[in-house]
Design an enzyme around this catalytic site. Structure first.
Site, short mmCIF file in Angstrom:
data_model
loop_
_atom_site.label_atom_id
_atom_site.label_comp_id
_atom_site.label_asym_id
_atom_site.label_seq_id
_atom_site.Cartn_x
_atom_site.Cartn_y
_atom_site.Cartn_z
N CYS A 137 33.75 50.38 37.83
CA CYS A 137 33.47 49.72 36.55
C CYS A 137 34.28 48.44 36.43
O CYS A 137 35.48 48.48 36.13
CB CYS A 137 33.78 50.66 35.39
N CYS A 140 35.68 47.82 32.93
CA CYS A 140 36.87 48.62 32.63
C CYS A 140 38.12 48.07 33.30
O CYS A 140 39.20 48.03 32.70
CB CYS A 140 36.67 50.06 33.10
N ASP A 141 38.00 47.65 34.56
CA ASP A 141 39.18 47.40 35.38
C ASP A 141 39.32 45.97 35.92
O ASP A 141 40.32 45.66 36.56
CB ASP A 141 39.18 48.37 36.58
#
Length: 332
Positions: A137, A140-141
């Site tokens: 993701c 997300c990261d």
């Protein structure tokens, strides 16, 4: 022996399942949550979460899930360490079969999520679970790879979206694809190919990962990604690509096998719900979180859909006169 019965039963945890439990508890529905094989869902394998509202300094994924779990318990939800094997949705009340027995319920919320597809080389999933430089993701990261070289594996719209997003942070993005051409839409291909921050590596597959030991504190070290061992899918030759981050974008697998085909799915296996709601094709059955989300797949959107599912279920229960079974409600 009679089977335990509940007004509402929630299958799965994570942001969607826990939020559904919180709202159902506050509606005095006394929900039972069956947490499955991975309590807390995908966020339990995520390290730092910086985009969930309310935590200005960020929070570790497992800690966030523990907070949500504790909140659900405090409000009256019951959580059982049960894995669902199958469901029977052609009867009233619904019947849910687990490894240790069975439960019945009047309303059912499905929050079983989706699992990222990994490369199947072992190290990628292992490093992904430990925050070692592999992720599924970018939203997300991606922030954690500011100024670093990263790679994205895949050839569809998701892979190109991930690559384009990562150009905001990374020094350079390498897109690795096992074929000569992409499956992504023409518009997405044109955007990616026009971006100088992306280099394409055609006919390449990740055969292995190179790692290095990074000292996090005196006497403690962790394994981090250092590069990719790429195999040419045409001539079989090998080459090394030095990157500090790898984003696997070859799709997700919704966790719906236990349903046995009783609910309609889209072409990729995601549960279909009525637009603007969490209602499935069977009255009294609701779906929330990544098991039905093909677009966003974020913790906050999963939590929001969990709220929707609980409210939809509460209203459905209030509007119907579903008779309760003869057995009385009992605890696990």
């Amino acid at each position: 022996m009679t089977e335990p019965h509940r007004k509402i039963l929630i299958i799965g945890t994570g942001p969607a399942g826990y939020t559904a439990a919180i709202y159902a508890s506050r509606a005095n529905l006394q929900p039972l949550v069956l947490e499955g094989v991975q309590p807390g869902g995908q966020l339990t394998i995520t390290t730092e979460v910086e985009n969930f509202p309310g935590f200005r300094d960020g929070i570790q994924g497992p800690a966030l899930m523990e907070e949500l779990r504790a909140q659900a318990l405090r409000l009256g939800a019951e959580i059982a360490a049960e894995t669902v094997l199958s469901v029977e949705l052609d009867q009233r009340p619904f019947r849910v079969v687990t490894e240790s027995g069975a439960f019945t319920c009047e309303a059912l919320v499905i929050a079983t999520g989706a699992s990222a597809k990994w490369l199947g080389i072992g190290k990628d999933e292992e490093l992904g679970r430990r925050g070692g430089g592999v992720s599924a993701c970018a939203t997300c990261d991606g922030f954690f790879y500011r100024g670093k070289d990263v790679a994205v594996v895949g050839g569809g719209d998701t892979a190109l979206e991930e690559a384009l997003y990562l150009t905001r942070f990374a020094r350079h993005v390498h897109l690795v694809h096992r074929r000569e051409g992409l499956r992504a839409s023409r518009a997405m291909q044109d955007r990616a190919k026009a971006n100088r921050g992306i280099t394409f590596h055609w006919n390449k597959a990740v055969a292995d990962l190179f790692t290095r030991r990074v000292e996090t504190s005196p006497g403690n070290a962790v394994e981090k990604l250092a590069g990719l061992d790429l195999r040419d899918t045409v001539d079989g030759s090998s080459s090394r690509l030095d990157v500090e981050g790898l984003f696997v974008a070859i799709g997700h697998r919704p966790n719906t096998a236990f349903l046995g085909g009783q609910l309609p799915l889209d072409a990729n296996g995601y549960l279909l719900v009525e637009k603007g709601s969490s209602r499935t094709s069977i009255p009294g059955v609701f779906a929330c979180g990544d098991v039905q989300d093909t677009i966003y797949r974020q913790a906050i959107t999963a939590a929001g859909s969990g709220c929707m599912a609980a409210i939809d279920a509460e209203r459905w229960l209030a509007e119907t006169s579903t008779p309760s079974p003869s057995q009385e409600t009992s605890h696990v």
